[in-house]
Write a protein that holds these residues in place. Structure first.
Motif, PDB file in Angstrom:
ATOM      1  N   UNK A 269       0.822  -1.210   0.000  1.00 22.94           N
ATOM      2  CA  UNK A 269       0.000   0.000   0.000  1.00 22.94           C
ATOM      3  C   UNK A 269       0.855   1.260   0.000  1.00 22.94           C
ATOM      4  N   UNK A 270       2.164   1.093   0.077  1.00 24.99           N
ATOM      5  CA  UNK A 270       3.079   2.229   0.125  1.00 24.99           C
ATOM      6  C   UNK A 270       3.068   2.959  -1.219  1.00 24.99           C
ATOM      7  N   UNK A 271       3.193   4.286  -1.162  1.00 26.64           N
ATOM      8  CA  UNK A 271       3.246   5.124  -2.368  1.00 26.64           C
ATOM      9  C   UNK A 271       4.213   4.556  -3.397  1.00 26.64           C
ATOM     10  N   UNK A 272       3.779   4.544  -4.660  1.00 28.42           N
ATOM     11  CA  UNK A 272       4.631   4.065  -5.750  1.00 28.42           C
ATOM     12  C   UNK A 272       5.431   5.240  -6.326  1.00 28.42           C
ATOM     13  N   UNK A 273       6.768   5.148  -6.240  1.00 27.16           N
ATOM     14  CA  UNK A 273       7.655   6.161  -6.818  1.00 27.16           C
ATOM     15  C   UNK A 273       8.206   5.646  -8.143  1.00 27.16           C
TER      16      UNK A 273
ATOM     17  N   UNK B 255      -5.022  -6.246   6.513  1.00 31.56           N
ATOM     18  CA  UNK B 255      -4.321  -6.204   7.807  1.00 31.56           C
ATOM     19  C   UNK B 255      -2.902  -6.733   7.689  1.00 31.56           C
ATOM     20  N   UNK B 256      -2.735  -7.832   6.958  1.00 29.59           N
ATOM     21  CA  UNK B 256      -1.395  -8.405   6.792  1.00 29.59           C
ATOM     22  C   UNK B 256      -0.471  -7.429   6.062  1.00 29.59           C
ATOM     23  N   UNK B 257      -0.991  -6.789   5.002  1.00 34.36           N
ATOM     24  CA  UNK B 257      -0.149  -5.901   4.220  1.00 34.36           C
ATOM     25  C   UNK B 257       0.194  -4.626   4.988  1.00 34.36           C
ATOM     26  N   UNK B 258      -0.741  -4.101   5.755  1.00 32.42           N
ATOM     27  CA  UNK B 258      -0.457  -2.931   6.584  1.00 32.42           C
ATOM     28  C   UNK B 258       0.652  -3.259   7.587  1.00 32.42           C
ATOM     29  N   UNK B 259       0.597  -4.448   8.181  1.00 30.30           N
ATOM     30  CA  UNK B 259       1.647  -4.854   9.123  1.00 30.30           C
ATOM     31  C   UNK B 259       3.012  -4.889   8.430  1.00 30.30           C
ATOM     32  N   UNK B 260       3.060  -5.464   7.217  1.00 33.30           N
ATOM     33  CA  UNK B 260       4.335  -5.540   6.488  1.00 33.30           C
ATOM     34  C   UNK B 260       4.852  -4.150   6.133  1.00 33.30           C
ATOM     35  N   UNK B 261       3.947  -3.302   5.649  1.00 34.56           N
ATOM     36  CA  UNK B 261       4.368  -1.962   5.232  1.00 34.56           C
ATOM     37  C   UNK B 261       4.836  -1.130   6.419  1.00 34.56           C
ATOM     38  N   UNK B 262       4.117  -1.232   7.531  1.00 37.04           N
ATOM     39  CA  UNK B 262       4.510  -0.465   8.724  1.00 37.04           C
ATOM     40  C   UNK B 262       5.839  -0.960   9.289  1.00 37.04           C
ATOM     41  N   UNK B 263       6.075  -2.267   9.219  1.00 35.03           N
ATOM     42  CA  UNK B 263       7.357  -2.803   9.675  1.00 35.03           C
ATOM     43  C   UNK B 263       8.501  -2.276   8.804  1.00 35.03           C
ATOM     44  N   UNK B 264       8.271  -2.232   7.494  1.00 40.44           N
ATOM     45  CA  UNK B 264       9.275  -1.686   6.577  1.00 40.44           C
ATOM     46  C   UNK B 264       9.571  -0.223   6.914  1.00 40.44           C
ATOM     47  N   UNK B 265       8.526   0.586   7.108  1.00 39.66           N
ATOM     48  CA  UNK B 265       8.719   2.008   7.400  1.00 39.66           C
ATOM     49  C   UNK B 265       9.398   2.209   8.752  1.00 39.66           C
TER      50      UNK B 265
END
Length: 240
Positions: A27-31, A110-120
């Motif tokens: 879900x992270x912004x695509x650059x 929920x799973x993807x938000x967890x992954x993205x937040x962990x990355x950030x």
């Protein structure tokens, strides 16, 4: 964009690339590109800009836009209600809908938000937002929202809640008419859902949302934005 944001992006670029490659549904912004130009003239100012994906680049009209941070401090729009329109960016305390997604989509979200937040978190990024856009299937030309129906509890029974809505009649009709539309659905893009209007109430010092039984069929868009805010000394002082 600011020079500090450029430094953050360049610093995290390798990890960002690996994350986007590993998770197609991030879900992270695509650059797509980072550029700079130097203006001619006496000032010769350097202008930096970035090319990124537009979450709301869609054939659907986005009737409501929410910038959500999971905070309540200062999280209301500064516009009076009569001046709000489809372009108004609403915030956490303006949110007056309860979202109902298909169960599998909710779990994927929920799973993807967890992954993205962990990355950030690993990249020391903070102050990002969840951007949510809602297209209401039924709305007047003036932009007024038209409910799709209501459920009223019988006697003392609790409000029905089976964990996830079934496909609506509108979804099924759309699927039969245009299977390609169904194939275009991705996590965070073109997602059919149902929302229920709610009323915010204060119970002591806690704010709650009370369902009204007024439902709307929507198409949802969501993504994580503003990811170039580094947790530097200025942010540390804010929370000191």
């Amino acid at each position: 964009m600011k020079k500090a944001e450029v430094k953050v992006l360049l610093r995290m670029l390798s990890a960002y690339y690996n994350h986007v490659r590993a998770f197609d549904n991030t879900l992270v912004t695509k650059f797509f590109g980072l550029h700079s130009v130097k203006l001619t003239g006496p000032i010769q100012k350097k202008v930096r800009f970035i090319i990124m994906g537009n979450l709301f680049c869609t054939k659907y009209t986005i009737h409501r836009r929410f910038d959500l941070k999971g905070s309540s401090l200062g999280r209301t729009t500064d516009k009076p209600e009569e001046e709000m329109d489809a372009s108004t960016i609403l915030k956490d305390l303006d949110l007056n809908f309860i979202f109902c997604l298909q169960k599998s989509w909710f779990q994927d979200f929920c799973r993807q938000v967890d992954r993205d937040c962990e990355f950030l978190e690993n990249e020391r990024i903070m102050d990002y937002s969840l951007l949510v856009g809602l297209h209401f299937r039924e709305a007047s030309k003036a932009g007024d929202l038209i409910p799709s129906g209501a459920r009223t509890p019988i006697g003392g029974e609790e409000h029905e809640n089976d964990g996830a809505p079934r496909l609506s009649r509108g979804d099924m009709d759309q699927l039969l008419i245009d299977p390609a539309w169904w194939a275009s659905i991705r996590l965070g893009t073109n997602m059919p859902a149902r929302v229920e209007r709610a009323i915010r109430k204060m119970e002591g010092e806690v704010q709650t949302m009370e369902p009204t039984g007024e439902f709307y069929e929507v198409v949802m868009f969501f993504g994580i934005i503003d990811i170039l805010q580094d947790y530097d000394i200025s942010k540390k002082l804010e929370h000191a």
